[in-house]
Scaffold this motif. Structure first.
Motif, PDB file in Angstrom:
ATOM      1  N   ALA A 329       0.718  -1.330  -0.086  1.00 41.41           N
ATOM      2  CA  ALA A 329       0.082  -0.131  -0.089  1.00 41.41           C
ATOM      3  C   ALA A 329       0.980   1.331   0.075  1.00 41.41           C
ATOM      4  CB  ALA A 329      -0.905   0.043   1.191  1.00 41.41           C
ATOM      5  N   THR A 330       1.838   1.190   0.878  1.00 44.80           N
ATOM      6  CA  THR A 330       2.752   2.395   0.971  1.00 44.80           C
ATOM      7  C   THR A 330       3.391   2.687  -0.617  1.00 44.80           C
ATOM      8  OG1 THR A 330       3.043   2.042   3.160  1.00 44.80           O
ATOM      9  CG2 THR A 330       4.673   3.678   2.001  1.00 44.80           C
ATOM     10  N   LEU A 331       3.924   1.430  -1.129  1.00 47.82           N
ATOM     11  CA  LEU A 331       4.528   1.654  -2.525  1.00 47.82           C
ATOM     12  C   LEU A 331       3.658   2.279  -3.558  1.00 47.82           C
ATOM     13  CD1 LEU A 331       6.426  -1.700  -2.936  1.00 47.82           C
ATOM     14  CD2 LEU A 331       7.509   0.510  -3.291  1.00 47.82           C
ATOM     15  N   PHE A 332       2.436   1.692  -3.636  1.00 50.85           N
ATOM     16  CA  PHE A 332       1.288   2.342  -4.481  1.00 50.85           C
ATOM     17  C   PHE A 332       1.147   3.699  -4.180  1.00 50.85           C
ATOM     18  CE2 PHE A 332       0.927  -2.201  -5.848  1.00 50.85           C
ATOM     19  CZ  PHE A 332       0.615  -1.789  -7.200  1.00 50.85           C
ATOM     20  N   ARG A 333       1.027   4.007  -2.986  1.00 51.29           N
ATOM     21  CA  ARG A 333       0.637   5.447  -2.711  1.00 51.29           C
ATOM     22  C   ARG A 333       1.583   6.587  -2.940  1.00 51.29           C
ATOM     23  NH1 ARG A 333      -1.676   3.316   3.139  1.00 51.29           N
ATOM     24  NH2 ARG A 333      -3.903   2.548   2.429  1.00 51.29           N
ATOM     25  N   TYR A 334       2.779   6.089  -2.686  1.00 53.65           N
ATOM     26  CA  TYR A 334       3.630   7.273  -2.765  1.00 53.65           C
ATOM     27  C   TYR A 334       4.970   6.940  -3.976  1.00 53.65           C
ATOM     28  CZ  TYR A 334       1.998   8.025   1.773  1.00 53.65           C
ATOM     29  OH  TYR A 334       0.978   8.664   2.748  1.00 53.65           O
ATOM     30  N   PHE A 335       4.918   5.615  -4.470  1.00 47.87           N
ATOM     31  CA  PHE A 335       5.926   5.586  -5.335  1.00 47.87           C
ATOM     32  C   PHE A 335       5.278   4.888  -6.612  1.00 47.87           C
ATOM     33  CE2 PHE A 335       7.885   5.330  -1.340  1.00 47.87           C
ATOM     34  CZ  PHE A 335       8.973   6.059  -1.272  1.00 47.87           C
ATOM     35  N   GLN A 336       6.203   4.482  -7.719  1.00 43.86           N
ATOM     36  CA  GLN A 336       5.598   3.821  -8.705  1.00 43.86           C
ATOM     37  C   GLN A 336       6.538   2.365  -8.838  1.00 43.86           C
ATOM     38  OE1 GLN A 336       6.390   6.342 -12.333  1.00 43.86           O
ATOM     39  NE2 GLN A 336       4.772   7.286 -12.142  1.00 43.86           N
ATOM     40  N   PRO A 337       5.601   1.242  -8.210  1.00 48.11           N
ATOM     41  CA  PRO A 337       6.337   0.066  -8.137  1.00 48.11           C
ATOM     42  C   PRO A 337       7.100  -0.456  -9.340  1.00 48.11           C
ATOM     43  CG  PRO A 337       4.156   0.146  -7.316  1.00 48.11           C
ATOM     44  CD  PRO A 337       4.317   1.410  -8.125  1.00 48.11           C
ATOM     45  N   GLY A 338       6.825   0.004 -10.392  1.00 50.13           N
ATOM     46  CA  GLY A 338       7.484  -0.727 -11.691  1.00 50.13           C
ATOM     47  C   GLY A 338       6.917  -1.857 -12.210  1.00 50.13           C
ATOM     48  N   THR A 339       7.735  -2.503 -12.972  1.00 50.35           N
ATOM     49  CA  THR A 339       7.357  -3.798 -13.912  1.00 50.35           C
ATOM     50  C   THR A 339       6.408  -4.648 -12.934  1.00 50.35           C
ATOM     51  OG1 THR A 339       9.417  -4.654 -13.578  1.00 50.35           O
ATOM     52  CG2 THR A 339       9.141  -3.402 -15.503  1.00 50.35           C
ATOM     53  N   GLU A 340       6.835  -4.866 -11.659  1.00 51.76           N
ATOM     54  CA  GLU A 340       6.112  -5.799 -10.897  1.00 51.76           C
ATOM     55  C   GLU A 340       4.739  -5.267 -10.389  1.00 51.76           C
ATOM     56  OE1 GLU A 340       8.160  -3.234  -7.986  1.00 51.76           O
ATOM     57  OE2 GLU A 340       8.425  -3.860  -9.914  1.00 51.76           O
ATOM     58  N   SER A 341       4.337  -4.123 -10.669  1.00 51.12           N
ATOM     59  CA  SER A 341       3.154  -3.555 -10.170  1.00 51.12           C
ATOM     60  C   SER A 341       1.856  -4.407 -10.342  1.00 51.12           C
ATOM     61  CB  SER A 341       2.929  -2.250 -10.632  1.00 51.12           C
ATOM     62  OG  SER A 341       2.762  -2.127 -11.953  1.00 51.12           O
ATOM     63  N   ALA A 342       1.846  -4.934 -11.545  1.00 49.99           N
ATOM     64  CA  ALA A 342       0.437  -5.780 -12.183  1.00 49.99           C
ATOM     65  C   ALA A 342       0.344  -7.078 -11.167  1.00 49.99           C
ATOM     66  CB  ALA A 342       0.581  -5.956 -13.669  1.00 49.99           C
ATOM     67  N   ALA A 343       1.476  -7.587 -10.998  1.00 49.72           N
ATOM     68  CA  ALA A 343       1.659  -9.061 -10.252  1.00 49.72           C
ATOM     69  C   ALA A 343       1.391  -8.644  -8.849  1.00 49.72           C
ATOM     70  CB  ALA A 343       2.986  -9.760 -10.349  1.00 49.72           C
ATOM     71  N   MET A 344       2.070  -7.783  -8.212  1.00 50.45           N
ATOM     72  CA  MET A 344       1.587  -7.435  -6.772  1.00 50.45           C
ATOM     73  C   MET A 344       0.331  -6.843  -6.769  1.00 50.45           C
ATOM     74  SD  MET A 344       3.746  -4.173  -4.838  1.00 50.45           S
ATOM     75  CE  MET A 344       5.376  -4.858  -5.207  1.00 50.45           C
ATOM     76  N   LEU A 345      -0.398  -5.993  -7.463  1.00 47.77           N
ATOM     77  CA  LEU A 345      -1.773  -5.585  -7.355  1.00 47.77           C
ATOM     78  C   LEU A 345      -2.680  -6.766  -7.413  1.00 47.77           C
ATOM     79  CD1 LEU A 345      -3.532  -3.204  -6.893  1.00 47.77           C
ATOM     80  CD2 LEU A 345      -3.660  -2.825  -9.318  1.00 47.77           C
ATOM     81  N   MET A 346      -2.311  -7.828  -8.363  1.00 43.99           N
ATOM     82  CA  MET A 346      -3.384  -9.058  -8.305  1.00 43.99           C
ATOM     83  C   MET A 346      -3.332  -9.918  -7.240  1.00 43.99           C
ATOM     84  SD  MET A 346      -3.140 -12.107 -11.188  1.00 43.99           S
ATOM     85  CE  MET A 346      -3.442 -10.869 -12.547  1.00 43.99           C
ATOM     86  N   GLN A 347      -2.011  -9.919  -6.485  1.00 42.52           N
ATOM     87  CA  GLN A 347      -1.840 -10.594  -5.419  1.00 42.52           C
ATOM     88  C   GLN A 347      -2.496  -9.980  -4.215  1.00 42.52           C
ATOM     89  OE1 GLN A 347       0.148 -13.768  -4.438  1.00 42.52           O
ATOM     90  NE2 GLN A 347      -1.513 -13.252  -3.138  1.00 42.52           N
ATOM     91  N   ILE A 348      -2.489  -8.640  -4.003  1.00 47.25           N
ATOM     92  CA  ILE A 348      -2.888  -7.863  -2.983  1.00 47.25           C
ATOM     93  C   ILE A 348      -4.566  -8.066  -3.176  1.00 47.25           C
ATOM     94  CG2 ILE A 348      -3.444  -5.587  -2.296  1.00 47.25           C
ATOM     95  CD1 ILE A 348      -0.617  -4.835  -3.088  1.00 47.25           C
ATOM     96  N   ARG A 349      -5.049  -8.114  -4.203  1.00 42.00           N
ATOM     97  CA  ARG A 349      -6.579  -8.192  -4.449  1.00 42.00           C
ATOM     98  C   ARG A 349      -7.016  -9.370  -4.065  1.00 42.00           C
ATOM     99  NH1 ARG A 349      -7.289  -4.618  -9.853  1.00 42.00           N
ATOM    100  NH2 ARG A 349      -7.273  -2.546  -8.628  1.00 42.00           N
ATOM    101  N   THR A 350      -6.370 -10.585  -4.415  1.00 45.18           N
ATOM    102  CA  THR A 350      -6.712 -11.974  -4.111  1.00 45.18           C
ATOM    103  C   THR A 350      -6.421 -12.146  -2.467  1.00 45.18           C
ATOM    104  OG1 THR A 350      -5.612 -12.704  -5.929  1.00 45.18           O
ATOM    105  CG2 THR A 350      -6.041 -14.322  -4.119  1.00 45.18           C
ATOM    106  N   TRP A 351      -5.705 -11.699  -1.905  1.00 40.43           N
ATOM    107  CA  TRP A 351      -5.548 -11.588  -0.125  1.00 40.43           C
ATOM    108  C   TRP A 351      -6.818 -10.896   0.341  1.00 40.43           C
ATOM    109  CZ3 TRP A 351       0.226 -10.263   0.222  1.00 40.43           C
ATOM    110  CH2 TRP A 351       1.192 -11.063  -0.330  1.00 40.43           C
ATOM    111  N   LEU A 352      -6.966  -9.630  -0.223  1.00 37.94           N
ATOM    112  CA  LEU A 352      -8.029  -8.893   0.305  1.00 37.94           C
ATOM    113  C   LEU A 352      -9.327  -9.805   0.180  1.00 37.94           C
ATOM    114  CD1 LEU A 352      -7.484  -5.180  -0.602  1.00 37.94           C
ATOM    115  CD2 LEU A 352      -7.482  -5.921   1.772  1.00 37.94           C
ATOM    116  N   ALA A 353      -9.746 -10.249  -1.034  1.00 38.50           N
ATOM    117  CA  ALA A 353     -10.838 -11.036  -1.136  1.00 38.50           C
ATOM    118  C   ALA A 353     -10.917 -12.091   0.046  1.00 38.50           C
ATOM    119  CB  ALA A 353     -11.077 -11.397  -2.584  1.00 38.50           C
ATOM    120  N   GLU A 354      -9.784 -12.835   0.079  1.00 41.61           N
ATOM    121  CA  GLU A 354      -9.775 -14.046   0.915  1.00 41.61           C
ATOM    122  C   GLU A 354     -10.146 -13.468   2.517  1.00 41.61           C
ATOM    123  OE1 GLU A 354      -6.164 -15.964   0.157  1.00 41.61           O
ATOM    124  OE2 GLU A 354      -6.899 -16.768  -1.700  1.00 41.61           O
ATOM    125  N   MET A 355      -9.376 -12.342   2.860  1.00 42.29           N
ATOM    126  CA  MET A 355      -9.330 -11.986   4.489  1.00 42.29           C
ATOM    127  C   MET A 355     -10.606 -11.503   4.727  1.00 42.29           C
ATOM    128  SD  MET A 355      -5.617 -10.390   4.203  1.00 42.29           S
ATOM    129  CE  MET A 355      -5.512 -10.013   6.016  1.00 42.29           C
TER     130      MET A 355
END
Length: 603
Positions: A329-355
């Motif tokens: 969340a801090t990376l996305f709010r204040y930085f540009q994560p880079g090439t890994e951003s798409a995979a990171m965002l998909m993983q985060i959304r999966t976790w949120l849906a499960e939690m």
């Protein structure tokens, strides 16, 4: 004082010729007195003359491909050129002055000259040499992202001087992999500089090479710097760690920490943690603690970004979802994560849906907090709506109406002008009414008004709007909101029942009276309420007609005695028994959910 003189010389000014004196006639002592003259209109000062276009001229000039191509002028030569410039040559004089400032490393002053030039000729922003100069000046003053954008013209792609400045700006942004791609192109321009001017470009090239895993040339490049130079020792340490010499690498990092600036010390600590993790010298949990301590003392820039990226990777490895979510969340709010951003965002959304799933076992308060903390990372569109709705359902079932309303309010705002705002806005307004805040309900409905809603959706919104207005004591406005809405008679009659407006109630309720063979609980309430209103109005004729119409059907129902009492002739009514009969009216509101909203407290 010097800057004021420079700005004055740069300005496009031209002295206006003085007004010629007008010769006055000799006074005639015998003439009649002259009429008072009209006051002359004061002449406005003439503005500076427009300068001729310079963009095409600059585009035709020799291309700048190395530091030696920038003009070399002393201050005296530059000022003389500006003072003696005519409107036709002023932009050229400015350009030569800006180039000489870039050559001397005076980025802020060069940027001021370039801004003055483009203000007089906007087409200069389309010219590659001008953008190269702008990118160089921006890099020198630390505006690296804007510098990369300025240097992105296709004409500058293979330009060695542009590559050198782009390399330096990208490295300063922390995008070292992209910086590495500029090295081969930039080498001629870097090598063409004198050793002192070459240093910041060499450091940037070394950063890129280390990130790309090409450490062999780094040690040769860094020979330009002394053994005590902290910036060079930092990069030597990183290169040694990357090449498999941890002892020498950590020693170099220690030397950098000993004499470096706070930023170099922070970067050296990050490199030390990265090295320890790579060499399995510390456990991931211990590394996360050290990264958190580093971020506590250093915020922003590539150091914090690198710390967050490593922290996310380690937390993912440990399956520590909360730490990973916080880092991402801090990376996305204040930085540009880079090439890994798409995979990171998909993983985060999966976790949120499960939690946040109802069967996840996550306590409701904790689930609501998780969603609110990371709501901007939640899925978008229908998937995000479903996730938010499920959580809102749990909050509403627990009676936490304000939390549910605020949660869905965010989802509504993300929809902007999407038609899905319609059902979401009705739900949010409903929750605000249930939480005792009809003002927020009205605000939500008004803020989401749009012409693309279907008639059915507009009707739903108007019913909720009418309830909110009624809760605020604006009964006339509530009635007006229901004009032309199908089924509005039932809502109006419910409102009239609550205000004991018996005449209006009978008028509206008449149309809602059910068939005698359809007396479910809500329909029983409609009939028995009608009986009460008729009795209150003394309408004996209609009361007896009601008794005749429904008496047979009520005989088979538990409410038969209450109906019998309510419809007896007025002279036989026992007030005490009537009170009991009214209490026996079914509690089910004829208007369903609208009745629940009308029952909600206000304030």
């Amino acid at each position: 004082m010097r800057r004021v003189l420079i700005l004055a010389l740069l300005a496009s000014t031209a002295a206006a010729p003085p007004n010629e004196p007008v010769e006055q006639p000799h006074a005639d002592t015998h003439a009649a007195p002259a009429a008072p003259a009209e006051p002359a209109a004061e002449a406005l000062p003439a503005g500076p003359p427009a300068l001729p276009p310079f963009a095409a001229t600059l585009a035709q000039m020799p291309t700048i491909t190395s530091s030696r191509d920038w003009p070399e002028l002393s201050d005296e030569e530059a000022w003389a050129g500006l003072i003696n410039a005519t409107p036709d040559t002023r932009q050229l004089a400015r350009w030569r002055y800006a180039g000489s400032l870039i050559r001397r490393g005076m980025g802020a002053e060069a940027l001021g000259v370039l801004e003055t030039m483009v203000a007089d000729d906007e087409d200069l922003a389309l010219v590659a040499p001008f953008q190269l100069a702008t990118g160089a000046a921006l890099t020198m003053v630390g505006h690296d992202r804007a510098a990369v954008e300025a240097l992105s013209l296709p004409e500058l792609e293979g330009n060695a001087e542009a590559c050198a400045w782009r390399l330096r700006a990208l490295a300063a942004l922390g995008d070292e992999i992209s910086a590495a791609r500029q090295v081969n192109c930039a080498v001629p321009a870097i090598n063409g500089r004198d050793p002192q001017a070459r240093k910041p470009f060499t450091l940037a090239a070394a950063r890129g090479a280390i990130a790309a895993g090409q450490t062999t040339p780094v040690f040769a490049w860094l020979k330009l710097f002394g053994e005590q130079d902290p910036a060079a020792n930092l990069l030597r340490g990183r290169a040694l760690l990357a090449s498999g010499d941890p002892a020498a690498g950590l020693f170099r990092l220690s030397r950098a920490e000993l004499s470096g600036s706070p930023q170099i010390k922070a970067e050296a600590e990050l490199a030390r943690i990265q090295g320890d993790v790579k060499l399995h010298r510390i456990a991931p949990a211990e590394a996360i603690k050290r990264l958190e301590a580093l971020r506590y003392g250093w915020r922003g820039g590539p150091v914090e970004k690198g710390a967050l990226q490593l922290e996310y990777a380690l937390a993912t490895e440990l399956k520590d979802r909360r730490t990973a979510l916080r880092s991402a969340a801090t990376l996305f709010r204040y930085f540009q994560p880079g090439t890994e951003s798409a995979a990171m965002l998909m993983q985060i959304r999966t976790w949120l849906a499960e939690m946040l799933a109802p069967d996840s076992g996550t306590p409701l308060p904790e689930a609501a907090g998780l969603y609110w903390d990371y709501k901007e990372l939640a899925p978008a569109g229908a998937e995000g709506d479903a996730l938010a709705m499920r959580l809102a359902d749990r909050l509403e079932a627990a009676g936490l109406y304000p939390r549910a309303a605020e949660l869905l309010q965010y989802q509504v705002t993300q929809r902007r002008q999407d038609v899905a705002q319609g059902p979401l806005s009705v739900r949010v307004a409903t929750l605000f009414i249930l939480s005792g805040n009809p003002v927020r309900a009205l605000d939500t409905l008004h803020a989401t008004e749009q012409a693309s809603y279907s008639d059915l959706m507009r009707f739903d919104r108007k019913r909720v709007e009418a309830v909110a207005l009624y809760k605020l004591g604006r009964e006339a406005a509530a009635m007006a909101a229901l004009d032309g809405i199908p089924g509005a008679a039932g809502v109006r009659s419910e409102m009239h029942w609550r205000t004991h407006d018996w005449g209006s109630f009978v008028t509206e309720n008449e149309a809602s009276l059910p068939a005698a063979n359809a007396l479910n609980a809500p329909n029983q309430a409609i009939v028995m309420r009608h009986a009460v209103a008729l009795a209150m109005l003394g309408r004996e004729d209609k009361l007896q007609a009601l008794r005749a119409r429904y008496g047979g059907a009520f005989k088979l129902l538990p409410s038969a005695q209450a109906f019998d009492l309510l419809t007896q002739p007025a002279r036989t009514i026992d007030p005490a028994r009537i009170s009991g009969a009214m209490a026996a009216i079914p509690a089910a509101s004829p208007t369903g959910a609208i009745g629940d909203l009308l029952d909600a407290p206000t304030g």
